[in-house]
Design an enzyme around this catalytic site. Structure first.
Site, PDB file in Angstrom:
ATOM      1  CB  SER A  30      14.713 -74.380 -46.263  1.00  0.00           C
ATOM      2  OG  SER A  30      15.972 -73.904 -46.598  1.00  0.00           O
ATOM      3  N   PRO A  31      13.875 -73.216 -49.273  1.00  0.00           N
ATOM      4  CG  PRO A  31      15.363 -71.932 -50.519  1.00  0.00           C
ATOM      5  CD  PRO A  31      14.773 -72.065 -49.158  1.00  0.00           C
ATOM      6  CB  ALA A  65      16.801 -73.070 -56.900  1.00  0.00           C
ATOM      7  CD  GLN A 107      17.092 -70.437 -53.269  1.00  0.00           C
ATOM      8  OE1 GLN A 107      16.885 -71.554 -53.727  1.00  0.00           O
ATOM      9  NE2 GLN A 107      17.906 -70.218 -52.255  1.00  0.00           N
ATOM     10  CE1 TYR A 194      23.673 -75.549 -58.170  1.00  0.00           C
ATOM     11  CE2 TYR A 194      22.765 -74.829 -56.075  1.00  0.00           C
ATOM     12  CZ  TYR A 194      23.009 -75.834 -56.997  1.00  0.00           C
ATOM     13  OH  TYR A 194      22.600 -77.133 -56.760  1.00  0.00           O
ATOM     14  NE  ARG A 340      17.604 -82.465 -45.054  1.00  0.00           N
ATOM     15  CZ  ARG A 340      18.853 -82.744 -44.680  1.00  0.00           C
ATOM     16  NH1 ARG A 340      19.424 -83.845 -45.127  1.00  0.00           N
ATOM     17  NH2 ARG A 340      19.517 -81.930 -43.881  1.00  0.00           N
TER      18      ARG A 340
END
Ligand code: FMN
Length: 397
Positions: A30-31, A65, A107, A194, A340
């Site tokens: 995951s980013p 991101a 991303q 965002y 994580r």
């Protein structure tokens, strides 16, 4: 010795074709923002941070991101792709990830009214004049309407139609640069409050023009950004879209809205919905309807998979191989994204394969796999003999 060729292939480790690439398994990193860039430029830290997950067996590795324009950074330490100078250091990372068998992804993001923030370890709030002492001054932010994300946060300047069109172009330009850098997969950051999410949510979008009001109008800008990227992004490369499946707040974006939106995304050439949630306002403790337990987005991704009928990724406290496999077996997702847990154990994918398939070290890079295989034999002999690492010290007491 564990079997080199497992009797039964798990879903998690069944290769997955998407457009022009085949992911060696269904595990995606995951980013994760690292706050380690200067002027949006990737450096050796990012190479090591992302590269170790490719060595660790992940199928897809997604860079954090990455801002499509400078004012769209979450923090001053974000990666960026708003100029050509930023391409070369990212190319080095994409090449490395591919060389070690994973699909390199990135991303693309615009933080909107939640831009200009402090790194977590400096407060995670909006930058203020006090942050100038750390050479980290605030900058003006933009959004759908002049409504701040929370108390003490900047009031954004509401974008006019020219401003919206400029950001749509910035997404397309950043995608062209991501292609040049060698990435095979773009993940839109359409979640967590965002810019793209803030246009969808009635909590942040109070406009009365063609970009606000009805669901169709609120979806317009994110869909324009997707269309613009799909036009420049090669046919054989994939687009993922991370969305907040729901705001979890009164009067906010709902799961039902997401199902409608996802159908639009699939029809425009998005390949995978990357399902997250929340973040519409700065204070995350208020979206109490989202309970953050193990695998907490799986019910939402399952709903979107069923209602919108396309591929979905799920994320959120997925920590064990058998848990990831159970999510896939239950039909709750097609891809498992992990953040994580990979930070804690960059070899998580290899360990998960050992856990659920009993696989040995064949999938590891030979530089470590060869040695670990031999060491496994030594360790098992010592254990058979009843020896433990602390024996000598405990007997001396
Ligand atoms: C250090 C850190 C940075 C993150 N940065 C991003 C990001 O750049 N983009 C994004 O969509 N999510 C980001 N997230 C959210 C993660 O991608 C992930 O969805 C979340 O941590 C839940 O998954 P996990 O329990 O496996 O960590 C970040 C999370 C962490 C811990």
């Amino acid at each position: 010795m564990p079997e080199a060729c497992p009797a039964q292939r798990s879903k998690l480790f069944t290769p997955m074709p998407i457009r022009g690439f085949i992911s060696r398994n269904r595990i995606m990193v995951s980013p994760m923002c690292q706050y380690a860039a200067r002027d949006g430029l990737a450096n050796d830290y990012h190479l090591v941070h992302l590269g170790r997950y490719a060595l660790g067996g992940a199928g897809m590795v997604i860079a954090e991101a990455t801002a499509v324009e400078e004012r769209g950074r979450i923090s001053s330490g974000d990666l960026g792709l708003w100029n050509d100078e930023q391409i070369a250091p990212l190319r080095k990372i994409a090449d490395f990830i591919r060389q070690y068998g994973a699909v390199p992804g990135i991303q693309l993001a615009h933080a909107g009214r939640k831009a200009s923030t402090q790194p977590p370890w400096h407060g995670n709030g909006p930058l203020t004049d006090a942050d100038r002492l750390r050479d980290d001054p605030p900058w003006p932010v933009v959004g759908p309407s002049s409504v701040a994300a929370g108390a003490g946060w900047q009031t954004p300047q509401a974008l006019d139609e020219n401003g919206i069109a400029g950001i749509v172009r910035a997404f397309a330009e950043a995608a062209r640069r991501a292609d040049d850098a060698g990435f095979d997969l773009i993940d839109f950051h359409g979640a967590h409050g965002y810019l793209l999410h803030s246009f969808l949510s009635p909590i942040s979008n109070l406009r009365d023009d063609r970009y606000g009001g009805s669901l169709e109008n609120r979806m317009r800008f994110p869909l324009e950004a997707v269309d613009a990227v799909r036009r420049v992004w090669p046919e054989n490369k994939a687009i993922f879209y991370r969305l907040s499946a729901l705001d979890g707040l009164d009067g906010g974006w709902t799961l039902e809205d997401s199902a409608i939106f996802c159908r639009e995304l699939y029809s425009r050439g998005v390949d995978v919905i990357d399902c997250s949630s929340g973040g519409a306002i700065a204070d995350r403790s208020r979206d109490v309807r989202i309970r953050r337990g193990f695998g907490f987005h799986a019910p939402y991704s399952a709903y979107l998979r069923r209602e919108a009928g396309g591929l979905v990724a799920t994320v959120g406290l997925i920590v064990e191989g058998r848990q990831a496999e159970a999510i896939l077996q239950a039909g709750e997702a097609d891809i498992i994204a992990i953040g994580r847990e990979f930070q804690d154990d960059p070899n998580w994918a290899h360990h998960a394969q050992a856990e659920i398939e009993g696989a040995a070290f064949d999938a590891w890079p030979q530089e470590s796999g060869w040695w670990l295989d031999k060491r496994a034999g030594v360790l098992s002999k010592l254990r058979e003999a009843g020896e433990t690492p602390m024996d000598r010290y405990l007997s001396a007491e």
